[in-house]
Design a protein around this motif. Sequence first.
Motif, mmCIF file in Angstrom:
data_model
loop_
_atom_site.group_PDB
_atom_site.id
_atom_site.type_symbol
_atom_site.label_atom_id
_atom_site.label_comp_id
_atom_site.label_asym_id
_atom_site.label_seq_id
_atom_site.Cartn_x
_atom_site.Cartn_y
_atom_site.Cartn_z
ATOM 1 N N TYR A 200 0.812 -1.389 -0.058
ATOM 2 C CA TYR A 200 -0.003 0.043 -0.063
ATOM 3 C C TYR A 200 0.732 1.416 -0.109
ATOM 4 C CZ TYR A 200 -2.646 3.889 1.893
ATOM 5 O OH TYR A 200 -3.249 5.140 1.838
ATOM 6 N N GLY A 201 1.808 1.182 0.815
ATOM 7 C CA GLY A 201 2.788 2.323 1.019
ATOM 8 C C GLY A 201 3.339 2.806 -0.601
ATOM 9 N N ALA A 202 3.540 1.663 -1.511
ATOM 10 C CA ALA A 202 4.222 2.065 -2.952
ATOM 11 C C ALA A 202 2.893 2.390 -3.699
ATOM 12 C CB ALA A 202 4.732 0.798 -3.125
ATOM 13 N N VAL A 203 1.948 2.079 -3.377
ATOM 14 C CA VAL A 203 0.711 2.613 -4.336
ATOM 15 C C VAL A 203 0.599 4.089 -3.835
ATOM 16 C CG1 VAL A 203 -1.634 2.216 -4.848
ATOM 17 C CG2 VAL A 203 -0.127 0.214 -4.592
ATOM 18 N N LYS A 204 0.295 4.299 -2.480
ATOM 19 C CA LYS A 204 0.142 5.528 -2.045
ATOM 20 C C LYS A 204 1.178 6.596 -2.661
ATOM 21 C CE LYS A 204 -0.333 8.374 2.077
ATOM 22 N NZ LYS A 204 -0.179 8.389 3.364
ATOM 23 N N GLU A 205 2.437 6.230 -2.654
ATOM 24 C CA GLU A 205 3.682 7.101 -3.056
ATOM 25 C C GLU A 205 3.442 7.299 -4.741
ATOM 26 O OE1 GLU A 205 8.512 6.700 -3.603
ATOM 27 O OE2 GLU A 205 7.431 5.294 -2.410
ATOM 28 N N TYR A 206 3.034 6.242 -5.251
ATOM 29 C CA TYR A 206 2.865 6.566 -6.714
ATOM 30 C C TYR A 206 1.738 7.471 -6.957
ATOM 31 C CZ TYR A 206 2.204 5.645 -11.722
ATOM 32 O OH TYR A 206 2.204 5.756 -13.069
ATOM 33 N N SER A 207 0.513 7.222 -6.180
ATOM 34 C CA SER A 207 -0.527 8.204 -6.406
ATOM 35 C C SER A 207 -0.181 9.699 -5.888
ATOM 36 C CB SER A 207 -1.639 7.744 -5.392
ATOM 37 O OG SER A 207 -2.653 8.723 -5.236
ATOM 38 N N GLU A 208 0.720 9.919 -5.095
ATOM 39 C CA GLU A 208 1.079 11.175 -4.572
ATOM 40 C C GLU A 208 1.941 11.735 -5.730
ATOM 41 O OE1 GLU A 208 2.891 10.587 -0.690
ATOM 42 O OE2 GLU A 208 0.731 10.638 0.316
ATOM 43 N N ALA A 209 2.789 10.831 -6.440
ATOM 44 C CA ALA A 209 3.696 11.314 -7.373
ATOM 45 C C ALA A 209 2.908 11.614 -8.697
ATOM 46 C CB ALA A 209 4.854 10.268 -7.719
ATOM 47 N N THR A 210 1.771 10.814 -8.760
ATOM 48 C CA THR A 210 1.054 11.182 -10.256
ATOM 49 C C THR A 210 0.411 12.799 -9.920
ATOM 50 O OG1 THR A 210 0.752 8.831 -10.465
ATOM 51 C CG2 THR A 210 -0.469 10.134 -11.535
ATOM 52 N N VAL A 211 -0.360 12.735 -8.735
ATOM 53 C CA VAL A 211 -1.177 13.830 -8.674
ATOM 54 C C VAL A 211 0.134 15.153 -8.659
ATOM 55 C CG1 VAL A 211 -2.208 15.374 -6.882
ATOM 56 C CG2 VAL A 211 -2.939 13.063 -7.202
ATOM 57 N N ALA A 212 1.255 15.209 -8.118
ATOM 58 C CA ALA A 212 2.172 16.057 -8.040
ATOM 59 C C ALA A 212 3.054 16.212 -9.631
ATOM 60 C CB ALA A 212 3.220 15.817 -7.056
ATOM 61 N N GLU A 213 2.565 15.246 -10.586
ATOM 62 C CA GLU A 213 3.207 15.211 -11.749
ATOM 63 C C GLU A 213 4.845 14.979 -11.505
ATOM 64 O OE1 GLU A 213 1.658 18.323 -14.044
ATOM 65 O OE2 GLU A 213 -0.147 17.476 -14.211
ATOM 66 N N ASN A 214 5.393 14.012 -10.825
ATOM 67 C CA ASN A 214 6.513 13.888 -10.509
ATOM 68 C C ASN A 214 7.250 12.670 -11.036
ATOM 69 O OD1 ASN A 214 9.308 13.427 -9.313
ATOM 70 N ND2 ASN A 214 8.811 14.763 -7.459
ATOM 71 N N PRO A 215 7.691 12.596 -12.267
ATOM 72 C CA PRO A 215 8.066 11.323 -12.862
ATOM 73 C C PRO A 215 9.111 10.483 -12.264
ATOM 74 C CG PRO A 215 8.603 13.020 -14.313
ATOM 75 C CD PRO A 215 7.844 13.755 -13.123
ATOM 76 N N LEU A 216 10.012 10.939 -11.587
ATOM 77 C CA LEU A 216 11.177 10.501 -10.676
ATOM 78 C C LEU A 216 10.626 9.858 -9.689
ATOM 79 C CD1 LEU A 216 14.139 13.173 -11.080
ATOM 80 C CD2 LEU A 216 13.789 11.019 -12.404
ATOM 81 N N GLN A 217 9.635 10.456 -8.907
ATOM 82 C CA GLN A 217 9.138 10.000 -7.823
ATOM 83 C C GLN A 217 8.157 8.677 -8.274
ATOM 84 O OE1 GLN A 217 6.784 12.496 -5.248
ATOM 85 N NE2 GLN A 217 6.157 11.004 -3.849
#
Length: 212
Positions: free
Chosen positions: A107-124
């Motif tokens: 879940y932590g990895a999925v949440k991190e990907y969600s936050e990175a997607t919203v922030a439009e941060n491809p590296l994250q």
Amino acid sequence: MSQIRESIAVLILTLSGLTGCAHDVRSAENADSLHLAEAKAAMRDLWTGHIFWIRNVVSDNAVHNAAARDAAEQEVVVNAKKIANTITPFYGEKASEKLFSLLTGHYGAVKEYSEATVAENPLQQEAALTRLARNTDEIAVFFSEANPHLPKDTVRSLIAAHGAHHVLQITQFKERDYVHEGETWKVMKQHVYVIADALTVALATQFPSKFS
């Protein structure tokens, strides 16, 4: 190929071949059919809860509804604990705690990907996918070592496709593509049924007396 595109490629394969998704788990011939059916239904319900609450987290995150997101996240953790507790009668408390840790890592990895997607941060996003892939390997090792009826490569394939569903769903919520997200949800639900059934049948095959 980037890990994002690899995840989407896994999802495409899943969409085209979900109904024939093979897992090397033989039927539990000595298990009582009623008890096995009840166990399958219970496990399916828990895994449906897993994707339901994570879906709420990522959808709320996409529209910046922090209060709803945080409430859903609490349910994600409660659900992960319930899934982990299903193996306690078979492998003990230590194994249950390990599975809980792995599920919260997922879940932590999925949440991190969600936050990175919203922030439009491809590296994250890439970092989150790396974390998700590593966690997938760890889950595969855990189940394959615990149960000989759950081959590592089989579990890895099932969990990798499951993770790819999360990734696509996050993108669809970000893009407000609700029509296709609805289609993804149907596939996600069917796929977690495959996961739940594979786990249940493997337990019944390894411990038939507990299902009689």
